[in-house]
Design a protein around this motif. Structure first.
Motif, PDB file in Angstrom:
ATOM      1  N   ARG A 161      20.980 -21.862  -1.859  1.00  0.00           N
ATOM      2  CA  ARG A 161      21.407 -21.700  -0.465  1.00  0.00           C
ATOM      3  C   ARG A 161      22.935 -21.666  -0.310  1.00  0.00           C
ATOM      4  NH1 ARG A 161      22.296 -25.828   3.098  1.00  0.00           N
ATOM      5  NH2 ARG A 161      21.504 -27.306   1.582  1.00  0.00           N
ATOM      6  N   LEU A 162      23.639 -22.411  -1.161  1.00  0.00           N
ATOM      7  CA  LEU A 162      25.087 -22.561  -0.986  1.00  0.00           C
ATOM      8  C   LEU A 162      25.889 -21.474  -1.724  1.00  0.00           C
ATOM      9  CD1 LEU A 162      25.468 -26.433  -1.412  1.00  0.00           C
ATOM     10  CD2 LEU A 162      25.096 -25.126   0.678  1.00  0.00           C
TER      11      LEU A 162
ATOM     12  N   ILE B 269      27.837 -22.193  -4.095  1.00  0.00           N
ATOM     13  CA  ILE B 269      27.972 -22.636  -5.485  1.00  0.00           C
ATOM     14  C   ILE B 269      26.612 -23.144  -5.975  1.00  0.00           C
ATOM     15  CG2 ILE B 269      30.428 -23.253  -5.584  1.00  0.00           C
ATOM     16  CD1 ILE B 269      29.577 -26.152  -4.847  1.00  0.00           C
TER      17      ILE B 269
ATOM     18  N   LEU C  90      34.167 -30.287  -8.126  1.00  0.00           N
ATOM     19  CA  LEU C  90      34.854 -29.874  -6.908  1.00  0.00           C
ATOM     20  C   LEU C  90      36.351 -29.856  -7.228  1.00  0.00           C
ATOM     21  CD1 LEU C  90      33.166 -32.081  -4.121  1.00  0.00           C
ATOM     22  CD2 LEU C  90      32.888 -29.622  -4.443  1.00  0.00           C
TER      23      LEU C  90
ATOM     24  N   THR D 157      30.548 -33.038  -7.091  1.00  0.00           N
ATOM     25  CA  THR D 157      29.709 -33.007  -5.894  1.00  0.00           C
ATOM     26  C   THR D 157      28.852 -34.265  -5.785  1.00  0.00           C
ATOM     27  OG1 THR D 157      28.158 -31.701  -7.198  1.00  0.00           O
ATOM     28  CG2 THR D 157      29.538 -30.500  -5.638  1.00  0.00           C
TER      29      THR D 157
ATOM     30  N   VAL E  37      28.275 -46.726   7.822  1.00  0.00           N
ATOM     31  CA  VAL E  37      28.985 -46.105   6.705  1.00  0.00           C
ATOM     32  C   VAL E  37      30.489 -46.405   6.743  1.00  0.00           C
ATOM     33  CG1 VAL E  37      29.155 -43.860   7.865  1.00  0.00           C
ATOM     34  CG2 VAL E  37      29.278 -43.960   5.396  1.00  0.00           C
TER      35      VAL E  37
ATOM     36  N   VAL F 100      36.851 -39.691  -0.142  1.00  0.00           N
ATOM     37  CA  VAL F 100      35.738 -40.640  -0.027  1.00  0.00           C
ATOM     38  C   VAL F 100      34.497 -39.814   0.278  1.00  0.00           C
ATOM     39  CG1 VAL F 100      34.786 -42.611   1.231  1.00  0.00           C
ATOM     40  CG2 VAL F 100      37.263 -42.440   0.865  1.00  0.00           C
ATOM     41  N   GLN F 101      33.465 -39.949  -0.554  1.00  0.00           N
ATOM     42  CA  GLN F 101      32.258 -39.130  -0.371  1.00  0.00           C
ATOM     43  C   GLN F 101      31.055 -40.044  -0.137  1.00  0.00           C
ATOM     44  OE1 GLN F 101      33.362 -37.192  -4.265  1.00  0.00           O
ATOM     45  NE2 GLN F 101      32.357 -35.448  -3.308  1.00  0.00           N
ATOM     46  N   SER F 102      30.329 -39.767   0.913  1.00  0.00           N
ATOM     47  CA  SER F 102      29.115 -40.563   1.139  1.00  0.00           C
ATOM     48  C   SER F 102      27.886 -39.668   0.974  1.00  0.00           C
ATOM     49  CB  SER F 102      29.140 -41.255   2.494  1.00  0.00           C
ATOM     50  OG  SER F 102      29.597 -40.404   3.498  1.00  0.00           O
ATOM     51  N   TYR F 103      26.844 -40.273   0.457  1.00  0.00           N
ATOM     52  CA  TYR F 103      25.599 -39.560   0.136  1.00  0.00           C
ATOM     53  C   TYR F 103      24.444 -40.278   0.799  1.00  0.00           C
ATOM     54  CZ  TYR F 103      28.640 -37.512  -3.307  1.00  0.00           C
ATOM     55  OH  TYR F 103      29.687 -36.858  -3.896  1.00  0.00           O
ATOM     56  N   ARG F 104      23.811 -39.621   1.726  1.00  0.00           N
ATOM     57  CA  ARG F 104      22.726 -40.262   2.478  1.00  0.00           C
ATOM     58  C   ARG F 104      21.906 -39.186   3.184  1.00  0.00           C
ATOM     59  NH1 ARG F 104      25.660 -41.279   7.784  1.00  0.00           N
ATOM     60  NH2 ARG F 104      27.632 -40.207   7.449  1.00  0.00           N
TER      61      ARG F 104
ATOM     62  N   TRP G  58      21.358 -35.428   2.096  1.00  0.00           N
ATOM     63  CA  TRP G  58      22.176 -35.191   0.884  1.00  0.00           C
ATOM     64  C   TRP G  58      22.468 -36.558   0.277  1.00  0.00           C
ATOM     65  CZ3 TRP G  58      22.639 -30.813  -1.609  1.00  0.00           C
ATOM     66  CH2 TRP G  58      23.655 -30.624  -2.550  1.00  0.00           C
TER      67      TRP G  58
END
Lengths: 53, 411
Positions: B30-31, B33, B41, B50, B326, B351-355, B358
């Motif tokens: 879908r994306l 990449i 990244l 990612t 978060v 800062v990356q959050s995953y929830r 995703w």
């Protein structure tokens, strides 16, 4: 461009933004440096970015 | 046979690469990449990621390395030395194998019983396994949080026991400890994409699968951006829940539907730091049992300096998300970093959050649903369909191996 409430803050959009117009911390926000190129939309993992105002 | 793969994450690419030699494989991503939560990244000269922290949990001897080799994907995976350290309360480090030093004599006395429990306990959680002892919980929370984005209280003991057995592997001196893919996560997915394409397969980006086409209970193809594409086998790398939204809800059997409602993703936060002077000081995992939130860190630029600009280090911390607030979780993580490295200079890159949609894992480790969907010829891979007793991408590789076995048996 607008980031909707479903944003999870993964930061893809910030990294690929050519004009440093996105801030990410928990969620992402587009600031006034945005040039409306739409690049961020293609990298958004969950379809949280819209061209609608 | 024609094989359609929904999603070009690690599970989808592993499946595609494994099948491309004998079948006509088409991966729809879908994306813009491919790689999902397992690619780089590029940002300010650093190779952020990612999702995964540029580490392969069982290094060059785990299921992922084995499957990469089997499919002909050439990736150099360098074992971390030291493999893991623990940060003490005074911010100094000791080898993970000297963990006894962190424990009181009463907690140390439980070690033989705990090892026995870890090898045989099938019921309850990791917290139960360590008797809810606060000293042991600090260690187990750090390990569960780093490796699985869970806490001891929500990690099944059987899963932890399986992981321990796989990591111990061939015995002393032959432990399956972490490694770094040279070039980062992207080196892995690029190698897999190369195998797919070299065997005549295709990966199409910006291609959203709208639905799985089903006739008489059998998957017959996919609809991509409105176009119908026939396929004999469909492999989905987008998790059980999102996959189930691609076909008629009437096909869901009640048991599967009930389980889908019940399972929860695991969430986490990664903080990416740039530092001229190293913070962690080595290329292995640094477990941090005495923080408010951060469970562990790595600094893979000791192994692959190309992941940062010359003279710089890329340091990444990871923490399981313990609440839905978060912003507060991030604040506590940043406070931990200040406390751990009070005299060091570093800057926060991202800062990356995953929830939610995703997450770190679409289904928390230990609750994976296997590869079967309630539609014939449709299989699920990736997180949420991991093999039992494996950490993250090792579980993804193990799940793909299980799916390949199913396909063989079915044919």
């Amino acid at each position: 461009m607008r980031i909707t409430q479903i944003c999870v803050g993964c930061g893809h959009c910030k990294v690929f933004c050519p004009s440093d117009a996105i801030e990410t911390c928990g969620v992402s926000r587009i600031n006034d440096k945005c040039i409306e190129c739409g690049k961020c939309k293609g990298y958004c993992a969950i379809g949280a970015i819209t061209e609608e105002p | 046979m024609k094989v359609a793969v929904i999603g070009g994450g690690l599970g989808g690419l592993l499946s595609g690469a494994a099948l491309a030699r004998e079948h006509d494989v088409h991966v729809f991503e879908r994306l813009d990449i491919y790689g999902g939560r397992f690619t780089n990244l590029p940002y300010k000269g650093f190779q952020l990621s990612t999702g995964a922290l540029h580490m392969i949990p069982e290094g060059p001897t785990g299921p992922l390395a084995l499957l990469l080799k089997q499919v002909g994907a050439k990736v150099d995976i360098v074992r971390c030395k030291p493999d893991a350290c623990l940060m003490k309360k005074d911010n100094t480090q000791i080898s993970f194998y000297n963990f006894r030093e962190l424990l009181s004599s009463s907690a140390q006395a439980k070690i033989p019983a705990l090892f026995m429990k870890m090898l045989i306990q099938k019921k309850g959680t990791v917290a139960d396994m360590v008797w809810n002892d606060p000293e042991w919980l600090a260690l187990s929370d750090s390990c569960c949080g780093w490796a699985l984005s869970t806490t001891s209280k929500d990690t099944p003991a059987a899963e932890a026991s399986g992981i321990l057995k796989h990591v111990i592997g061939g015995g002393p001196g032959k432990y399956n400890t972490p490694g770094v893919p040279m070039g980062g996560c992207k080196a892995v997915v690029d190698a897999l994409a190369g195998v797919i394409e070299a065997n005549g397969g295709r990966i199409t980006l910006n291609s959203k699968v709208d639905s799985v086409l089903v006739e008489d209970g059998k998957a017959k193809g996919v609809s991509v951006n409105g176009e119908k594409i026939a396929a004999d086998i469909i492999i989905s790398d987008i998790g059980h829940k999102l996959t189930s939204e691609l076909y008629d809800a009437g096909l869901l059997n009640p048991k599967y539907a009930a389980v889908l409602k019940k399972v929860r993703p695991s969430a986490g936060i990664k903080i990416c730091l740039a530092a001229e002077e190293p913070l962690v000081g080595h290329g292995g995992v640094l477990f941090t049992p005495y923080t408010q939130r951060i469970n562990g860190m790595d600094e893979v630029t000791h192994i692959d300096p190309s992941l940062a600009p010359e003279g710089m280090h890329l340091t990444m911390s990871h923490q399981a998300m313990r609440s839905s607030d978060v912003q507060n979780e991030i604040k506590l993580g940043l406070q931990d970093l200040k406390h751990m490295f009070p005299d060091k200079k570093y800057s926060v890159l991202l800062v990356q959050s995953y929830r939610d949609d995703w997450p770190v894992n679409r289904i928390a480790s230990g609750f994976d649903l296997g590869n079967l969907a309630p539609v014939k010829n449709l299989y699920v891979v990736g997180d949420g369909a991991k093999g039992k007793g494996y950490i993250e991408v090792e579980g993804v590789a193990s799940g793909v191996m299980n799916m390949l076995d199913m396909l063989k048996k079915a044919s």
